[in-house]
Design a protein around this motif. Sequence first.
Motif, mmCIF file in Angstrom:
data_model
loop_
_atom_site.group_PDB
_atom_site.id
_atom_site.type_symbol
_atom_site.label_atom_id
_atom_site.label_comp_id
_atom_site.label_asym_id
_atom_site.label_seq_id
_atom_site.Cartn_x
_atom_site.Cartn_y
_atom_site.Cartn_z
ATOM 1 N N THR A 68 41.456 10.554 2.622
ATOM 2 C CA THR A 68 42.349 9.395 2.723
ATOM 3 C C THR A 68 41.946 8.517 3.904
ATOM 4 O OG1 THR A 68 43.929 10.563 4.124
ATOM 5 C CG2 THR A 68 44.270 10.699 1.738
ATOM 6 N N VAL A 69 42.514 7.324 3.964
ATOM 7 C CA VAL A 69 42.180 6.389 5.044
ATOM 8 C C VAL A 69 42.631 6.908 6.403
ATOM 9 C CG1 VAL A 69 42.099 4.334 3.591
ATOM 10 C CG2 VAL A 69 44.264 5.006 4.630
ATOM 11 N N ASN A 70 43.586 7.854 6.439
ATOM 12 C CA ASN A 70 44.002 8.418 7.730
ATOM 13 C C ASN A 70 43.251 9.707 8.073
ATOM 14 O OD1 ASN A 70 45.225 10.159 5.968
ATOM 15 N ND2 ASN A 70 47.283 9.923 6.791
ATOM 16 N N GLY A 71 42.213 10.065 7.269
ATOM 17 C CA GLY A 71 41.320 11.160 7.611
ATOM 18 C C GLY A 71 41.644 12.511 6.994
ATOM 19 N N ALA B 11 46.914 20.539 -0.277
ATOM 20 C CA ALA B 11 47.306 19.395 0.541
ATOM 21 C C ALA B 11 47.368 19.731 2.031
ATOM 22 C CB ALA B 11 48.659 18.888 0.087
ATOM 23 N N PRO B 12 46.618 19.009 2.849
ATOM 24 C CA PRO B 12 46.688 19.236 4.294
ATOM 25 C C PRO B 12 48.034 18.834 4.881
ATOM 26 C CG PRO B 12 45.299 17.343 3.817
ATOM 27 C CD PRO B 12 45.667 17.965 2.504
ATOM 28 N N ILE B 13 48.752 17.923 4.238
ATOM 29 C CA ILE B 13 50.042 17.481 4.781
ATOM 30 C C ILE B 13 51.118 18.553 4.641
ATOM 31 C CG2 ILE B 13 49.598 15.030 4.426
ATOM 32 C CD1 ILE B 13 51.390 15.195 1.930
ATOM 33 N N MET B 14 50.850 19.574 3.842
ATOM 34 C CA MET B 14 51.797 20.679 3.673
ATOM 35 C C MET B 14 51.218 21.963 4.256
ATOM 36 S SD MET B 14 53.222 19.909 -0.162
ATOM 37 C CE MET B 14 51.608 20.050 -0.896
ATOM 38 N N GLY C 35 41.966 -2.811 7.905
ATOM 39 C CA GLY C 35 40.695 -2.652 8.600
ATOM 40 C C GLY C 35 39.852 -1.498 8.074
ATOM 41 N N VAL C 36 40.126 -1.052 6.837
ATOM 42 C CA VAL C 36 39.344 0.025 6.225
ATOM 43 C C VAL C 36 38.732 -0.474 4.925
ATOM 44 C CG1 VAL C 36 40.680 1.895 7.245
ATOM 45 C CG2 VAL C 36 41.373 0.957 5.048
ATOM 46 N N ASN C 37 37.703 0.240 4.471
ATOM 47 C CA ASN C 37 36.967 -0.156 3.277
ATOM 48 C C ASN C 37 37.017 0.972 2.236
ATOM 49 O OD1 ASN C 37 35.248 -1.395 1.514
ATOM 50 N ND2 ASN C 37 33.418 -1.082 2.752
ATOM 51 N N ARG D 7 52.958 10.221 -6.126
ATOM 52 C CA ARG D 7 52.193 10.045 -4.876
ATOM 53 C C ARG D 7 50.962 9.200 -5.155
ATOM 54 N NH1 ARG D 7 53.503 14.085 -0.844
ATOM 55 N NH2 ARG D 7 54.864 15.658 -1.743
ATOM 56 N N THR D 8 50.602 8.394 -4.172
ATOM 57 C CA THR D 8 49.402 7.559 -4.259
ATOM 58 C C THR D 8 48.690 7.606 -2.912
ATOM 59 O OG1 THR D 8 50.500 6.082 -5.812
ATOM 60 C CG2 THR D 8 48.538 5.240 -4.737
ATOM 61 N N TYR D 9 47.378 7.841 -2.951
ATOM 62 C CA TYR D 9 46.561 7.856 -1.745
ATOM 63 C C TYR D 9 45.375 6.920 -1.939
ATOM 64 C CZ TYR D 9 49.186 11.971 -0.377
ATOM 65 O OH TYR D 9 50.194 12.835 -0.047
ATOM 66 N N ILE D 10 44.953 6.292 -0.853
ATOM 67 C CA ILE D 10 43.819 5.373 -0.854
ATOM 68 C C ILE D 10 42.741 5.970 0.034
ATOM 69 C CG2 ILE D 10 43.067 3.025 -0.287
ATOM 70 C CD1 ILE D 10 46.101 2.298 -0.562
ATOM 71 N N GLY D 11 41.484 5.926 -0.433
ATOM 72 C CA GLY D 11 40.398 6.469 0.373
ATOM 73 C C GLY D 11 39.094 6.531 -0.377
ATOM 74 N N TRP D 12 38.383 7.661 -0.170
ATOM 75 C CA TRP D 12 37.039 7.821 -0.702
ATOM 76 C C TRP D 12 36.888 9.181 -1.360
ATOM 77 C CZ3 TRP D 12 38.562 6.581 4.145
ATOM 78 C CH2 TRP D 12 38.329 5.266 4.561
ATOM 79 N N ILE D 13 36.095 9.261 -2.407
ATOM 80 C CA ILE D 13 35.737 10.555 -2.989
ATOM 81 C C ILE D 13 34.603 11.117 -2.148
ATOM 82 C CG2 ILE D 13 34.720 11.705 -4.983
ATOM 83 C CD1 ILE D 13 36.177 9.727 -6.757
ATOM 84 N N GLN D 14 34.846 12.278 -1.547
ATOM 85 C CA GLN D 14 33.839 12.919 -0.697
ATOM 86 C C GLN D 14 32.870 13.763 -1.519
ATOM 87 O OE1 GLN D 14 33.346 12.691 2.618
ATOM 88 N NE2 GLN D 14 34.915 11.180 2.771
#
Length: 93
Positions: A80-83, A15-18, A46-48, A62-69
């Motif tokens: 995640t939507v915040n990068g 996790a980058p947040i830690m 404003g994100v897709n 925990r729940t995150y919204i975004g894209w599978i890279q």
Amino acid sequence: MKMIVKPMEKFIWKAPIMGGSQRTIFHLRVISLSRDEIKSYIDKMGVNPSHLVSFRDCDGHRTYIGWIQEEGEDYILFKTVNGQIHRFEKMFK
């Protein structure tokens, strides 16, 4: 080959947040968002996004919204939507 997430498998979450530290997580779910859900995120944020990732760790749910890279046989890279980039690896390969 696509990774199949089974409900009781243990994963390691980098996790980058830690500060890049690792945690053991349980009950990882990767869910594709429906068109209506995607539209609501576009309207609200404003994100897709395309996917939702949900799991439990020692601090709770925990729940995150975004894209599978990137997706491999035993890992998932999720943006995640915040990068932030999160890496989920199977604990026992």
